[in-house]
Design an enzyme around this catalytic site. Sequence first.
Site, short mmCIF file in Angstrom:
data_model
loop_
_atom_site.label_atom_id
_atom_site.label_comp_id
_atom_site.label_asym_id
_atom_site.label_seq_id
_atom_site.Cartn_x
_atom_site.Cartn_y
_atom_site.Cartn_z
N ARG A 1 0.81 -1.22 0.00
CA ARG A 1 0.00 0.00 0.00
C ARG A 1 0.84 1.27 0.00
O ARG A 1 0.49 2.27 0.63
CB ARG A 1 -0.98 -0.01 1.16
CG ARG A 1 -2.00 -1.13 1.04
CD ARG A 1 -3.07 -1.02 2.07
NE ARG A 1 -4.04 -2.08 1.86
CZ ARG A 1 -5.19 -2.13 2.47
NH1 ARG A 1 -5.54 -1.22 3.33
NH2 ARG A 1 -6.03 -3.11 2.24
N GLU B 1 -4.60 5.31 6.38
CA GLU B 1 -4.27 5.01 4.99
C GLU B 1 -4.56 6.16 4.03
O GLU B 1 -3.70 6.52 3.24
CB GLU B 1 -5.01 3.75 4.54
CG GLU B 1 -4.61 3.30 3.17
CD GLU B 1 -5.09 1.92 2.84
OE1 GLU B 1 -4.87 1.51 1.70
OE2 GLU B 1 -5.68 1.24 3.69
N SER C 1 -11.44 2.46 3.53
CA SER C 1 -10.65 1.71 4.51
C SER C 1 -9.69 2.71 5.15
O SER C 1 -8.88 3.33 4.48
CB SER C 1 -9.88 0.60 3.80
OG SER C 1 -9.08 -0.09 4.72
#
Length: 157
Positions: A31, A152, A81
């Site tokens: 990520r 994130e 998320s």
Amino acid sequence: MKDVVLETTVFDLKDGKIKTLNKCDLEFGYRTSILQKGSFVLLSTKFLLKKDDLKKIKNKLIDFSTRRWEKQPIDLPSAGSIFKRPKPDFFVGTTIENLGLKGFSIGEAQISTKHAGFIINKGNATFNDVISLIEYVKRIVKDEYNVDLQVEPEIWK
């Protein structure tokens, strides 16, 4: 993405130049990539895709879509998320659920009852509602598990 990206064209904010970065230059990780670390604005990307049977592709798309609908609150507005997985064996959504926070709200921002790793908008959530909820979850997880959660999505204030 690391498996299908050939190259990416970016605008470098540091020197004002357009540059082409190859797969190695992009420093792909879990990520993450250099695009989050550097001063680049993504302009375009070239992909190398694998040809396959149309029926197989359609079946894969249906499978991915079905699993997403079953597990994620994509029928509601959300911030997506929220937290990165801090280590391979630490599942943030499960941890938040185990702490009894599924459905917990601050203002109109709520930890999804479908997947506790998502924050949804119950109607008129403000930026402050979402940020307050993120900070609350981070504090509880730190207190209970001594784990520092990283957000994130990139948050611009």
